[in-house]
Design a protein around this motif. Structure first.
Motif, PDB file in Angstrom:
ATOM      1  N   ASP A  87     -20.963-112.728  76.646  1.00  0.00           N
ATOM      2  CA  ASP A  87     -19.671-112.406  76.144  1.00  0.00           C
ATOM      3  C   ASP A  87     -19.613-110.978  75.290  1.00  0.00           C
ATOM      4  N   GLN A  88     -19.786-109.947  75.549  1.00  0.00           N
ATOM      5  CA  GLN A  88     -19.835-108.704  74.890  1.00  0.00           C
ATOM      6  C   GLN A  88     -18.746-108.659  73.887  1.00  0.00           C
ATOM      7  N   ARG A  89     -17.581-109.314  73.964  1.00  0.00           N
ATOM      8  CA  ARG A  89     -16.559-109.399  73.051  1.00  0.00           C
ATOM      9  C   ARG A  89     -17.150-109.684  71.729  1.00  0.00           C
ATOM     10  N   LEU A  90     -18.066-110.580  71.743  1.00  0.00           N
ATOM     11  CA  LEU A  90     -18.724-111.310  70.413  1.00  0.00           C
ATOM     12  C   LEU A  90     -19.103-110.250  69.571  1.00  0.00           C
ATOM     13  N   TYR A  91     -19.577-109.085  69.896  1.00  0.00           N
ATOM     14  CA  TYR A  91     -20.315-108.220  69.348  1.00  0.00           C
ATOM     15  C   TYR A  91     -19.552-106.801  68.871  1.00  0.00           C
ATOM     16  N   ARG A  92     -18.183-106.848  69.341  1.00  0.00           N
ATOM     17  CA  ARG A  92     -17.655-105.630  69.147  1.00  0.00           C
ATOM     18  C   ARG A  92     -17.473-105.427  67.496  1.00  0.00           C
ATOM     19  N   LYS A  93     -17.210-104.299  67.330  1.00  0.00           N
ATOM     20  CA  LYS A  93     -17.191-103.706  65.791  1.00  0.00           C
ATOM     21  C   LYS A  93     -16.028-102.831  65.653  1.00  0.00           C
ATOM     22  N   PRO A  94     -15.066-103.075  64.648  1.00  0.00           N
ATOM     23  CA  PRO A  94     -14.110-102.081  64.402  1.00  0.00           C
ATOM     24  C   PRO A  94     -14.409-100.679  64.082  1.00  0.00           C
ATOM     25  N   GLY A  95     -13.380 -99.817  64.820  1.00  0.00           N
ATOM     26  CA  GLY A  95     -13.759 -98.237  64.406  1.00  0.00           C
ATOM     27  C   GLY A  95     -14.940 -97.576  65.456  1.00  0.00           C
ATOM     28  N   LEU A  96     -15.268 -98.288  66.309  1.00  0.00           N
ATOM     29  CA  LEU A  96     -16.042 -97.693  67.211  1.00  0.00           C
ATOM     30  C   LEU A  96     -15.527 -97.406  68.628  1.00  0.00           C
ATOM     31  N   THR A  97     -15.840 -96.339  69.233  1.00  0.00           N
ATOM     32  CA  THR A  97     -15.192 -96.200  70.659  1.00  0.00           C
ATOM     33  C   THR A  97     -16.010 -97.181  71.629  1.00  0.00           C
ATOM     34  N   ALA A  98     -15.392 -97.267  72.761  1.00  0.00           N
ATOM     35  CA  ALA A  98     -15.845 -98.183  73.752  1.00  0.00           C
ATOM     36  C   ALA A  98     -17.310 -97.865  74.155  1.00  0.00           C
ATOM     37  N   ASP A  99     -17.708 -96.736  74.310  1.00  0.00           N
ATOM     38  CA  ASP A  99     -19.069 -96.382  74.505  1.00  0.00           C
ATOM     39  C   ASP A  99     -20.187 -96.425  73.495  1.00  0.00           C
ATOM     40  N   ARG A 100     -19.849 -96.758  72.208  1.00  0.00           N
ATOM     41  CA  ARG A 100     -20.701 -97.010  71.085  1.00  0.00           C
ATOM     42  C   ARG A 100     -20.609 -98.482  70.597  1.00  0.00           C
ATOM     43  N   GLN A 101     -19.854 -99.478  71.368  1.00  0.00           N
ATOM     44  CA  GLN A 101     -19.969-100.526  70.852  1.00  0.00           C
ATOM     45  C   GLN A 101     -21.331-101.299  71.305  1.00  0.00           C
ATOM     46  N   PRO A 102     -21.952-101.933  70.303  1.00  0.00           N
ATOM     47  CA  PRO A 102     -23.013-102.694  70.554  1.00  0.00           C
ATOM     48  C   PRO A 102     -22.749-103.862  71.425  1.00  0.00           C
ATOM     49  N   VAL A 103     -23.781-104.181  72.349  1.00  0.00           N
ATOM     50  CA  VAL A 103     -23.864-105.173  73.336  1.00  0.00           C
ATOM     51  C   VAL A 103     -25.195-106.032  73.126  1.00  0.00           C
ATOM     52  N   LYS A 104     -25.081-107.374  73.724  1.00  0.00           N
ATOM     53  CA  LYS A 104     -26.236-107.955  74.122  1.00  0.00           C
ATOM     54  C   LYS A 104     -27.000-107.395  75.092  1.00  0.00           C
ATOM     55  N   PRO A 105     -28.257-106.810  74.882  1.00  0.00           N
ATOM     56  CA  PRO A 105     -28.857-106.228  75.788  1.00  0.00           C
ATOM     57  C   PRO A 105     -29.144-106.620  77.140  1.00  0.00           C
ATOM     58  N   VAL A 106     -29.523-106.076  78.382  1.00  0.00           N
ATOM     59  CA  VAL A 106     -29.604-106.577  79.500  1.00  0.00           C
ATOM     60  C   VAL A 106     -30.791-107.631  79.588  1.00  0.00           C
ATOM     61  N   THR A 107     -31.949-107.047  78.808  1.00  0.00           N
ATOM     62  CA  THR A 107     -33.157-108.086  78.872  1.00  0.00           C
ATOM     63  C   THR A 107     -33.184-109.361  78.813  1.00  0.00           C
ATOM     64  N   TYR A 108     -32.416-109.807  77.883  1.00  0.00           N
ATOM     65  CA  TYR A 108     -32.355-111.057  77.387  1.00  0.00           C
ATOM     66  C   TYR A 108     -31.908-112.031  78.385  1.00  0.00           C
ATOM     67  N   PRO A 109     -30.658-111.963  78.976  1.00  0.00           N
ATOM     68  CA  PRO A 109     -30.136-112.651  80.075  1.00  0.00           C
ATOM     69  C   PRO A 109     -30.863-112.737  81.418  1.00  0.00           C
ATOM     70  N   VAL A 110     -31.517-111.518  81.449  1.00  0.00           N
ATOM     71  CA  VAL A 110     -32.372-111.217  82.809  1.00  0.00           C
ATOM     72  C   VAL A 110     -33.634-112.284  82.781  1.00  0.00           C
ATOM     73  N   ILE A 111     -34.422-112.145  81.629  1.00  0.00           N
ATOM     74  CA  ILE A 111     -35.363-112.923  81.420  1.00  0.00           C
ATOM     75  C   ILE A 111     -35.206-114.719  81.556  1.00  0.00           C
ATOM     76  N   LYS A 112     -34.242-114.974  80.699  1.00  0.00           N
ATOM     77  CA  LYS A 112     -34.067-116.333  80.790  1.00  0.00           C
ATOM     78  C   LYS A 112     -33.513-116.808  82.141  1.00  0.00           C
ATOM     79  N   THR A 113     -32.575-115.943  82.994  1.00  0.00           N
ATOM     80  CA  THR A 113     -32.252-116.523  84.255  1.00  0.00           C
ATOM     81  C   THR A 113     -33.736-116.395  85.162  1.00  0.00           C
TER      82      THR A 113
END
Length: 281
Positions: free
Chosen positions: A171-197
């Protein structure tokens, strides 16, 4: 052996068994090692960081005796290191009965992150390869080498440590930070859920591949563990969990004991999700 182990129901008793835990000096690796030592196993804390592994071994030996644990420098991404690790364990203990594939890279989302590179569009290819090497190729290599030995010597148990992100997306909403545009919001990278799945696929494959070799293979998918994260993040995540909080690091010990012992003798190819109920919502 500890006094606790003497009074456990027999199915949980791992006395005389040897358990290898990869990434064994990490946040949960340490807990897995203590959990198995508590029920009588001789534990091998295998980690690329040997000094940290040795520190944890000293703690286990203080509680359970000099031969209850050993440290092993192990690079799970290198086949030669894994094979040498097996030889070292066999030389010290004479066998291997349990493998816990715990080694992983868990990329954290912090205030200091270069947020552009956490996003899919800009995620570095070298990080994709590196994190898959540790979390997935490492589990494959350790299963191939340690599991292969167990298959030739009467069987054993493999436990793959996955994640609640093996059954749902971050749920990338967990990592949102105020003052950043959508294209600069940090996210949980793709690798972790792909590996765990992918680890769940490896679990099912190995469970059926080695069914006649007396090797049981299961996965444990823990939820988020509290380890000093920021108050805002903890609050956001806790609201997504029916139990209303993140896990303590030691709350997975009993599950590891169950899955690595004969208490789970009729279970293989399964994924146990312990996420405080988050996946039920």
């Amino acid at each position: 052996m500890s006094q606790q182990a003497l009074h456990l129901p027999k199915p949980f008793d791992l006395s005389g068994r040897v358990a290898v835990i990869t990434g064994g000096s990490g946040l949960l690796g340490v807990q897995h090692a203590h959990a198995l030592a508590e029920i009588g196993a001789n534990v091998v804390i295998a980690d690329i960081d040997l000094p940290r592994a040795e520190t944890e071994v000293d703690k286990i030996r203080a509680d359970y005796g000099e031969d209850s644990a050993m440290a092993l420098k192990l690079d799970v991404t290198r086949q030669d290191s894994v094979r040498a690790g097996l030889d070292t364990v066999l030389g010290h203990y004479g066998g291997v009965h349990v493998l816990v594939n715990n080694a992983a890279v868990d990329p954290k989302v912090t205030k200091d992150s270069v947020v552009e590179t956490s996003r899919l569009e800009h995620f570095p290819l070298e990080q994709w390869y590196y994190q898959l090497d540790v979390g997935l190729t490492g589990a494959f290599l350790c299963s191939q080498v340690f599991g292969g030995w167990m298959a030739d010597h009467g069987g054993g148990v493999i436990l793959n440590i996955a994640s609640d992100l093996s059954v749902f997306a971050p749920d990338q909403r967990l990592y949102r930070k105020p003052g950043l545009t959508a294209d600069r919001q940090p996210v949980k990278p793709v690798t972790y859920p792909v590996i765990k799945t992918a680890l769940l696929g490896l679990t099912r494959y190995l469970a059926t591949y080695w069914n006649e070799a007396n090797i049981r293979v299961n996965a444990l998918s823990p939820g988020g563990v509290y380890s000093g994260q920021g108050e805002e993040f903890v609050s956001r995540l806790s609201q997504l969990i029916p139990l209303g909080r993140m896990a303590r690091a030691d709350e997975y010990r009993a599950a590891v004991q169950f899955l690595c012992s004969e208490a789970s003798s009729y279970m293989t190819g399964q994924n146990i999700v312990m996420d405080g109920g988050r996946s039920a919502w």
